[in-house]
Design a protein around this motif. Structure first.
Motif, PDB file in Angstrom:
ATOM      1  N   ARG A 161       0.859  -1.184   0.000  1.00 40.58           N
ATOM      2  CA  ARG A 161       0.000   0.000   0.000  1.00 40.58           C
ATOM      3  C   ARG A 161       0.899   1.238   0.000  1.00 40.58           C
ATOM      4  O   ARG A 161       1.829   1.333   0.801  1.00 40.58           O
ATOM      5  CB  ARG A 161      -0.913   0.024   1.222  1.00 40.58           C
ATOM      6  N   VAL A 162       0.643   2.182  -0.883  1.00 38.83           N
ATOM      7  CA  VAL A 162       1.449   3.406  -0.968  1.00 38.83           C
ATOM      8  C   VAL A 162       1.116   4.308   0.221  1.00 38.83           C
ATOM      9  O   VAL A 162      -0.051   4.659   0.447  1.00 38.83           O
ATOM     10  CB  VAL A 162       1.183   4.158  -2.289  1.00 38.83           C
ATOM     11  N   VAL A 182      -0.854   6.649  -6.077  1.00 39.43           N
ATOM     12  CA  VAL A 182      -1.305   7.708  -5.185  1.00 39.43           C
ATOM     13  C   VAL A 182      -1.408   7.130  -3.772  1.00 39.43           C
ATOM     14  O   VAL A 182      -1.399   5.912  -3.590  1.00 39.43           O
ATOM     15  CB  VAL A 182      -2.666   8.279  -5.642  1.00 39.43           C
ATOM     16  N   LEU A 183      -1.488   8.008  -2.781  1.00 37.07           N
ATOM     17  CA  LEU A 183      -1.566   7.522  -1.405  1.00 37.07           C
ATOM     18  C   LEU A 183      -2.772   6.599  -1.228  1.00 37.07           C
ATOM     19  O   LEU A 183      -3.880   6.914  -1.662  1.00 37.07           O
ATOM     20  CB  LEU A 183      -1.679   8.697  -0.421  1.00 37.07           C
ATOM     21  N   GLY A 184      -2.534   5.475  -0.594  1.00 35.38           N
ATOM     22  CA  GLY A 184      -3.597   4.509  -0.348  1.00 35.38           C
ATOM     23  C   GLY A 184      -3.758   3.476  -1.434  1.00 35.38           C
ATOM     24  O   GLY A 184      -4.473   2.489  -1.243  1.00 35.38           O
ATOM     25  N   ALA A 185      -3.109   3.677  -2.588  1.00 39.26           N
ATOM     26  CA  ALA A 185      -3.227   2.705  -3.675  1.00 39.26           C
ATOM     27  C   ALA A 185      -2.610   1.376  -3.257  1.00 39.26           C
ATOM     28  O   ALA A 185      -1.566   1.334  -2.614  1.00 39.26           O
ATOM     29  CB  ALA A 185      -2.540   3.225  -4.932  1.00 39.26           C
ATOM     30  N   ILE A 219       7.237   5.293  -0.928  1.00 36.64           N
ATOM     31  CA  ILE A 219       7.302   4.509   0.311  1.00 36.64           C
ATOM     32  C   ILE A 219       6.008   3.718   0.459  1.00 36.64           C
ATOM     33  O   ILE A 219       4.904   4.263   0.295  1.00 36.64           O
ATOM     34  CB  ILE A 219       7.510   5.424   1.529  1.00 36.64           C
ATOM     35  N   VAL A 220       6.161   2.424   0.772  1.00 39.68           N
ATOM     36  CA  VAL A 220       4.998   1.539   0.846  1.00 39.68           C
ATOM     37  C   VAL A 220       4.999   0.727   2.128  1.00 39.68           C
ATOM     38  O   VAL A 220       6.041   0.533   2.753  1.00 39.68           O
ATOM     39  CB  VAL A 220       4.956   0.582  -0.364  1.00 39.68           C
ATOM     40  N   ASP A 221       3.833   0.274   2.502  1.00 43.44           N
ATOM     41  CA  ASP A 221       3.660  -0.696   3.594  1.00 43.44           C
ATOM     42  C   ASP A 221       3.422  -2.074   2.995  1.00 43.44           C
ATOM     43  O   ASP A 221       2.680  -2.194   1.997  1.00 43.44           O
ATOM     44  CB  ASP A 221       2.464  -0.326   4.466  1.00 43.44           C
ATOM     45  N   LEU A 222       3.991  -3.078   3.600  1.00 47.16           N
ATOM     46  CA  LEU A 222       3.733  -4.446   3.187  1.00 47.16           C
ATOM     47  C   LEU A 222       2.361  -4.867   3.687  1.00 47.16           C
ATOM     48  O   LEU A 222       2.012  -4.637   4.856  1.00 47.16           O
ATOM     49  CB  LEU A 222       4.808  -5.376   3.756  1.00 47.16           C
ATOM     50  N   ILE A 223       1.564  -5.459   2.830  1.00 49.30           N
ATOM     51  CA  ILE A 223       0.251  -5.977   3.226  1.00 49.30           C
ATOM     52  C   ILE A 223       0.368  -7.491   3.375  1.00 49.30           C
ATOM     53  O   ILE A 223       0.688  -8.180   2.399  1.00 49.30           O
ATOM     54  CB  ILE A 223      -0.822  -5.654   2.170  1.00 49.30           C
ATOM     55  N   PRO A 224       0.159  -8.019   4.575  1.00 48.88           N
ATOM     56  CA  PRO A 224       0.228  -9.468   4.754  1.00 48.88           C
ATOM     57  C   PRO A 224      -0.723 -10.198   3.814  1.00 48.88           C
ATOM     58  O   PRO A 224      -1.817  -9.697   3.508  1.00 48.88           O
ATOM     59  CB  PRO A 224      -0.170  -9.673   6.219  1.00 48.88           C
ATOM     60  N   ALA A 225      -0.344 -11.356   3.350  1.00 46.89           N
ATOM     61  CA  ALA A 225      -1.112 -12.093   2.348  1.00 46.89           C
ATOM     62  C   ALA A 225      -2.522 -12.440   2.804  1.00 46.89           C
ATOM     63  O   ALA A 225      -3.431 -12.610   2.002  1.00 46.89           O
ATOM     64  CB  ALA A 225      -0.357 -13.362   1.956  1.00 46.89           C
ATOM     65  N   ASN A 226      -2.720 -12.559   4.133  1.00 46.00           N
ATOM     66  CA  ASN A 226      -4.042 -12.954   4.622  1.00 46.00           C
ATOM     67  C   ASN A 226      -4.960 -11.772   4.865  1.00 46.00           C
ATOM     68  O   ASN A 226      -6.070 -11.936   5.332  1.00 46.00           O
ATOM     69  CB  ASN A 226      -3.920 -13.780   5.913  1.00 46.00           C
ATOM     70  N   ASP A 227      -4.486 -10.549   4.581  1.00 45.08           N
ATOM     71  CA  ASP A 227      -5.345  -9.381   4.781  1.00 45.08           C
ATOM     72  C   ASP A 227      -6.324  -9.220   3.604  1.00 45.08           C
ATOM     73  O   ASP A 227      -6.006  -9.569   2.482  1.00 45.08           O
ATOM     74  CB  ASP A 227      -4.487  -8.107   4.889  1.00 45.08           C
TER      75      ASP A 227
END
Length: 227
Positions: A161-162, A182-185, A219-227
């Motif tokens: 997620r951006v 964009v932010l949140g993408a 800059i991004v956040d990693l999204i766990p596969a189970n989310d």
């Protein structure tokens, strides 16, 4: 009240220090870095650093660089707070695109009072980040922690997620918008090949690609596969 020039210098020093060292903005910055960032000559910077040091806002060590003092850092954070809250106001209230608000906020940040900024903060419900994902310093001078890692470091097959873009150049932001960055993408890394210097990813069903330098500014956040 500090002059516009003084405010611009301490803000620039703080932002370079925070960006280069990932710290609280109190690490050493070279005069060359300041000159490049502000688009002025090294001689101009040297003269201004002398003024800032005499005012107790910086310390200067020959052949090493410049460091903000505690009063200098407090002033820098006040200016950064004004700037980022103004950007947030322009996007949320006036619906200005994120690629236009940086320059507008640059002009406005020196003309508004701290009282008005505090009212603006309340009006916006105490936002934590600005439209580019940069943390907004609080009124007490503390800065919210912003997590994340550069997109260029994300391995293939990871969802992300951006959360932030560290370059406010209007052309770069417009390019990202065209790519859907964009932010949140939310997207997925398809390939990350350092040897070819590019990251390919999917956003909204579209395959996109960024060079490693550009992907380092997203800059991004990693999204766990189970989310």
């Amino acid at each position: 009240m500090a002059s516009l020039t003084v405010e611009n210098y301490v803000k620039t020093i703080h932002q370079i220090a925070a960006r280069e060292a990932g710290t609280d903005g109190l690490s050493v910055v070279s005069t060359g870095q300041i000159a490049k960032e502000m688009g002025v000559s090294p001689g101009t910077v040297s003269g201004m650093i002398k003024t800032l040091t005499e005012a107790g806002l910086t310390t200067h060590t020959p052949y090493e660089g410049v460091r903000l003092t505690e009063p200098g850092a407090r002033l820098a954070l006040k200016v950064i707070r004004r700037h980022r809250l103004l950007e947030t106001f322009l996007v949320r209230t006036l619906n200005m695109p994120w690629d236009e608000v940086h320059e507008e906020a640059e002009h406005m940040e020196h003309a508004v009072s701290d009282r008005l900024i505090d009212r603006l903060d309340d009006y916006l419900n105490l936002p934590v980040v600005d439209p580019h994902g940069d943390p907004i310093p609080r009124a007490d001078g503390t800065v919210p922690a912003v997590m994340g890692q550069p997109l260029k470091n994300m391995p293939a097959s990871n969802l992300f997620r951006v959360v932030r873009v560290t370059d406010q150049d209007p052309k770069f932001l417009r390019y990202l918008t065209d790519c859907g960055v964009v932010l949140g993408a939310v997207g997925e890394v398809l390939e990350n090949r350092p040897e070819s210097g590019a990251v390919s990813f999917q956003l909204d069903g579209r395959r996109q690609m960024l060079g490693h330098e550009a992907a380092g500014r997203v800059i991004v956040d990693l999204i766990p596969a189970n989310d």
